[in-house]
Design an enzyme around this catalytic site. Structure first.
Site, mmCIF file in Angstrom:
data_model
loop_
_atom_site.group_PDB
_atom_site.id
_atom_site.type_symbol
_atom_site.label_atom_id
_atom_site.label_comp_id
_atom_site.label_asym_id
_atom_site.label_seq_id
_atom_site.Cartn_x
_atom_site.Cartn_y
_atom_site.Cartn_z
ATOM 1 N N SER A 13 13.722 20.436 -18.434
ATOM 2 C CA SER A 13 12.519 21.208 -18.723
ATOM 3 C C SER A 13 12.903 22.421 -19.537
ATOM 4 C CB SER A 13 11.883 21.624 -17.405
ATOM 5 O OG SER A 13 11.102 22.779 -17.571
ATOM 6 N N GLU A 64 8.764 7.041 -17.377
ATOM 7 C CA GLU A 64 7.370 7.454 -17.589
ATOM 8 C C GLU A 64 6.880 7.007 -18.964
ATOM 9 O OE1 GLU A 64 6.642 11.592 -15.463
ATOM 10 O OE2 GLU A 64 8.526 11.575 -16.560
ATOM 11 N N HIS A 91 0.826 -1.220 0.000
ATOM 12 C CA HIS A 91 0.000 0.000 0.000
ATOM 13 C C HIS A 91 0.857 1.266 0.000
ATOM 14 C CE1 HIS A 91 -3.486 -2.565 1.348
ATOM 15 N NE2 HIS A 91 -2.524 -3.213 1.975
ATOM 16 N N LYS A 141 15.247 20.989 -13.341
ATOM 17 C CA LYS A 141 14.588 19.712 -13.555
ATOM 18 C C LYS A 141 15.474 18.637 -14.168
ATOM 19 C CE LYS A 141 10.598 19.130 -12.179
ATOM 20 N NZ LYS A 141 9.827 18.623 -13.205
#
Lengths: 459, 459, 459, 459
Positions: free
Chosen positions: C278, C291, C157, C284
């Protein structure tokens, strides 16, 4: 198994296994109220048009009223030996009224009748779900308002990006839900059309007053093609699609909250009453509810694919495949209702940990964009400013320093334009203040958004 | 591989395989016109707000105009060494204008830029697709009108049910397509919202005039939450959903036509130019086009599930997963455009075989419902009438006779009310005449529907 | 557009738009090598059986060899005016050999030919993909081995549950990939069956030696029903299913690594060369690759649904809908190949932060299960032990203390059985030591698992 | 609501709505037998390893036996106030045995327990479903055998292609089902692995004998990684995938039979007992059962997408999302069991109309391929033969003649090689005779296939 309404042409009774497989009463019993209400409107119209007598109509209406009441009181049980809810109601009617009840199915087929019942059911579901979404929106606005001063890192790619207000993050979900409500409500114009009068597929030979029935039952218009009317399930699929996107949004909210309630983030504490423990690990307090909502997204997507598959490549008009629409629809309605209700309750009870959030805004170099903007304001082009800020960040990482811990000299080593005002500029709170553009995370902008939202959800 | 726009903070260049995997220029090059148009509006606004000088703006606008022209003429090729269309355009701009071009990305991020480009692209696609659907509707109305007198069996469960006009059957698809157009058009209110000004996720620190940009680019409003604006792909998913239902309808139309063009049905003849043959079977003339359309339904459903899966459970805000939206969207647009175009052309060329249809109306006992209605008109309750008509059908089947071949005595054996007017009543053409209720298959009702449709698609 | 192989019975040429829509050469050109290899085996067999002469066969074989070479060298381009790769190759053959080449299609149809080509293609893909999975398994074993001493919290969890070895966590993916390879390899027995000889659908009238062709082309057996052989796409769907589960596993690995590379967890550092930045936020460094892999899961699921939808409800035998199989298949092969390759490379370069992990093992009360087990060892029933440990945790949370910071007195207040040995017992490293059961996280158990894995992936 | 097994660390009881939402007993009660059987094996092993005493074990075993019996007799009802079946059984045990029962959960977590139960359930389902598929295969073989002499048109693109035996067409489904069984049975090696001993995620600290438990419960091996063991649902998804392909096959068989039972084809008559009628159209006899099976394909596809979505992107190890696996699994098992059972019964009762089939073989120019083969045998190349046969077909269509109605002179006008033997050659029965190649439609080939099938399904 009871006598079928279509037995005349058959030499042999239906096989029992087949009957059980074929029967829909196990799930379409849910439509009893719609079925009865629709039959009553149909009956009144038949009488008005002189197709049945006023006396017969009166007896039928009385009996239907009684049947509805008996079902609601549990006196009349919807049992499995009937083929579907339509024949169940018709048989109950005939039992009460004898041959008179045999007239109710005049100028009607189960094909247009089930389309009617499901349309009425979906119409009510849209209204109920839309109301529940609004409640969730209110809950979001409430939490946003209560925590208006909390600053946290905003994320892209789960990496800290720029400081934002927690309220701004929450209000992003408000906007998603607004679109969800819109989608449900837009669909109404395709739901709220009376199919009755289409009969099996070709329209009826009786002189019906369809507009009268439409008006009585609250429909906006009557269907314009009988063959389409009995084979259209677009409105069911559209409901499940709107539900799928809704669940997608709830899955994202759940994901955010699950991550925030991790020990490592520690941004949110869920109330004990909304968590569960472990049968083996005594310390566990798990965000089960949020995980279940995330998981149930798959279920609703599955229902969507289920019905799209069912309808693919079916010739006109009605085919029995379409009977599969109801379980997918009902499961979707139940699932989204539960999820909306539970997450709305949960949001009313969560507490946020401003300290963890604040600490995180200091750890992640999230002021680098503002540093670049600072350089642009001092005359650099944006691309050079971005490049310079990137180098400053790399320099700071190497020295394990936060941006605000670099000295002015160090800054000037990268760009002579940098002045001592940079330190004030680099506070997260300053970043928030600078973003009061419409839709931005500035406090005023967010407060405006909250007020707008309150108005939108007031009624 | 070209220099990245984000290199400052990186010590190491991107790995080449990774770069190829990460790069989107292979498909997002399609957005060049939207990207440039968006940049021009952004640039004009930056100048108006005094964020860049009028001179700089003028040079940027000239260069962007030139870049667009060069791409359109094939002089500037969009090549794979760039990361995406945004950096491609920015670099071309900087090549033409030097440091001035470095200012274009002020107050903007690729996150809001790509959202802008895709919204503009979808907006145009909706308009184009809506127009193509209308063309198909017109084609249906045209075929319906030309064949207004043809009677065929209407089917439920692929069994002959009741006589209908071919035109009525075709107009059922008109209604489906009407809903399709509506769905696409309803979505516009969720597409046509300007995301620019949201920057990476938090809104920009610059004093932008978002309304000005919205107006210039033809948007109805500006987005109300920057975090939502950069992570919202609802409008792409909604487009693909509307496309999925459209394809479902086209798959049904294809199925109907495939069945009708079978030797056994023989209702329709497809033009040679729309069929293909077999490499081995010389006699074959196959309805490949219709089968391909039916098959491509799967492709669009797949795209829908693809994006719903991508977005499920993503935390806010932008995540790179979302880059997957474009190929699914573009493939969907291409697929539905091709299918709409091909089936519209095909409909203009099909010919129907009225004799086969007529013969089929005589073979299938499809007048049995009208026989029951006849009995109701003679005073029976509907349920008894249905039962009696069923028995007559069974009797006729056993004797291998059509209903009209039974004698009046035989009829009277089942119900004394039956009279010699039953024979006229049992002609399929009479059944059509009796169904002039709104939405029914009566000739007048269908002609009204055709006229209404002509008006609806006139503009 | 070139002359069709099926023109004889047609009066009219195919419409050009229809031709483009119908044509598959844009994607099935990929199958040229399989198509030629299959034709060569077919040709040799025709000669052996005396259906064509040895001389004709020799000329055909020479020409096919040449065609293959020319395609590979780019001298012969596969262009869009052909209908598909089969007719392209046949025409090239006829160009080289004249009427002799017209014999190659004897006793064959494109229906069995395309089934052959795709089966050969999938067979090769399974082998290649299986090898790539093994490489990824090796990479996991490598990283696990290098970091064998690192202890981290295991999660359920997303909440800290019990201490585990990082190596154990990574080896869980080894097991998943093992099943993936198995699934791909199990499918081979359903792929590696020769369809040739089925002709269009009914088998051929020529006296073929199917076993000879099967042997030459490396097939295990010949198909047993010609109608099934030309309409079976199970093996394509099964490949995409195995790919879907593989992607699901990679999506979980990506998710784990994305979370671990968040600032808040800080367990893993990705190499700069595998990250991107970025365009606006200079600090970044985003885990885009992971992803994208997670996102591409949706794409493969979409391909699965696409083909399942295509095949649903198709009558036997071949229908043109099936042409849709290839793009979904090819896209799946490309996608999983890229993902496997990139993530394998990435794993070779990640570095883990043992300190962050260690710190996290101390923060989360993850020794509570071991505390309960301690109590069971001291004679309590498990349920009481669990209850007692839960209360101790709650007591500690209230005092903001770790479990090891409680005093013996405090412990004894909950259970008199607790002794000073509890403190040693509650060290995470002790917990690891106690779990050397097969499959457990004990160091010895994990080392055994690593060694077993090395053997399994050695060949 | 009963006391939770994890209450110690909680200050507040679970909210009731949350409890209902979270609870799985409404559906996992189905697993009671597996749960008890698993607990008994676990208990015996705990005793053997000295972790609990023999006396305690004996009392637990007696009580569990009793609980199972009581549930089966309906004396003990599985009610909704429990969280899940595991806690239900544990509580019933404690009620019967007091503190002794509190020992059963030693060295176990619900995470490995539920994995165990579901694996046992799936294992049994595979066996049962595999047996049902075999029954359907037998039914197909039976129908094929009984109708071995019937010739019908084989179809591609739903156009008559070549003559085939009905038996050959039916045996195509036999082959599909053979693959289906294989897929289910292949999956067993990934199902039949004991997860117990994995505890919550890390393995247990107790000295278990996992091999003993595996042996007692009939598992082939024990799981090799505890973290994988508690978060693996591949086997559930694989079961639903195998079911999806099975349903796809059944949907094709249904489609074939629906088309064949249309009035226009008229190849098959369904027994009254397997059809239903219409509430309005007295003549109707609809193939509802086949349509329902076709429709339920969507349901199983939906379950597949549901679980693939649930598992996508979940971090290790167990997450509550996984609770969604069970309903999708159970619904799939129920659906395919019903469909298999009903269609097997139906096949035993259908009758075929040889006359309609024969007539259709004469109408469709389906001997054209054989005509081309005839020309090849007379020395033409295949391409010329195909072209010539195509022209003859076109000539015959124009004159509305069948191929056998053309005169020898007319034939010779197209190719002088044609002789009077062509007429015999062009009889459908001759075409069948010529196709005795393995897998072909020749009577001998099909009889061989039937005999092979009988052996394969004999056991």
């Amino acid at each position: 198994m009871t006598k079928k309404v279509w037995g005349g042409r058959f030499r042999e009774n239906i096989n029992e296994t087949v009957d059980a497989f074929n029967s829909s009463i196990g799930f379409d019993g849910r439509l009893y109220a719609q079925d009865i209400e629709g039959s009553m409107a149909h009956c009144r119209m038949l009488a008005k048009q002189g197709i049945i007598s006023d006396d017969d109509a009166a007896r039928i209406l009385d009996a239907l009223t009684e049947i509805k009441r008996e079902i609601e009181r549990g006196e009349l049980r919807i049992t499995d030996e009937h083929e579907d809810i339509h024949t169940f109601v018709e048989k109950a009617l005939i039992e009460k009224t004898g041959a008179v009840g045999e007239k109710i199915h005049t100028a009607r087929s189960r094909n247009d009748q089930v389309a009617l019942d499901v349309r009425m059911y979906v119409r009510e579901a849209v209204e109920r779900v839309s109301g529940m979404i609004k409640e969730l929106q209110k809950a979001l606005v409430g939490v946003a308002g209560k925590n208006i001063e909390l600053i946290m890192p905003g994320y892209t790619h789960l990496q800290p990006a720029q400081p934002v207000l927690l309220a701004h993050h929450l209000m992003a979900y408000y906007e998603m839900l607004k679109r969800d409500r819109q989608r449900f409500e837009d669909s109404i114009k395709r739901v709220n059309i009376l199919p009755l009068g289409s009969a099996a597929l070709a329209g009826t030979t009786f002189n019906l007053d369809r507009e009268m029935v439409a008006k009585e039952l609250g429909f906006d218009s009557v269907s314009m093609n009988s063959m389409d009317a009995v084979s259209d399930r677009d409105f069911v699929i559209e409901f499940i699609f709107a539900s799928s996107v809704l669940m997608m949004h709830l899955s994202r909210l759940s994901e955010d909250m699950i991550i925030w309630s991790s020990m490592e983030f520690g941004y949110v504490a869920l109330p004990d009453a909304f968590c569960t423990g472990s049968s083996i690990m005594p310390q566990k307090k798990n965000p089960d509810i949020l995980e279940l909502i995330r998981g149930k997204t798959g279920r609703v997507y599955g229902n969507l694919i289920s019905l799209l598959t069912v309808m693919k490549g079916l010739p006109l008009t009605y085919n029995k495949d379409m009977q599969e629409d109801k379980e997918a629809l009902f499961d979707t309605i139940d699932t989204i209702s539960q999820c909306l209700s539970v997450i709305t309750m949960l949001l009313g009870r969560v507490t946020f940990n401003g300290d963890s959030m604040k600490k995180a805004t200091q750890d992640g170099y999230i002021m680098a964009t503002d540093l670049a903007d600072y350089l642009v304001n001092k005359g650099m082009t944006f691309r050079s400013a971005h490049e310079t800020a990137g180098k400053i960040v790399l320099y700071a990482i190497d020295r394990k320093k936060h941006l605000e811990e670099l000295s002015l000299e160090e800054y000037k080593g990268f760009a002579v334009q940098i002045d001592s005002d940079v330190f004030k500029w680099l506070e997260p709170a300053s970043a928030i203040k600078r973003r009061n553009i419409t839709g931005g995370t500035g406090s005023e902008a967010v407060e405006k958004a909250i007020n707008r939202a309150k108005k939108e959800t007031a009624s």
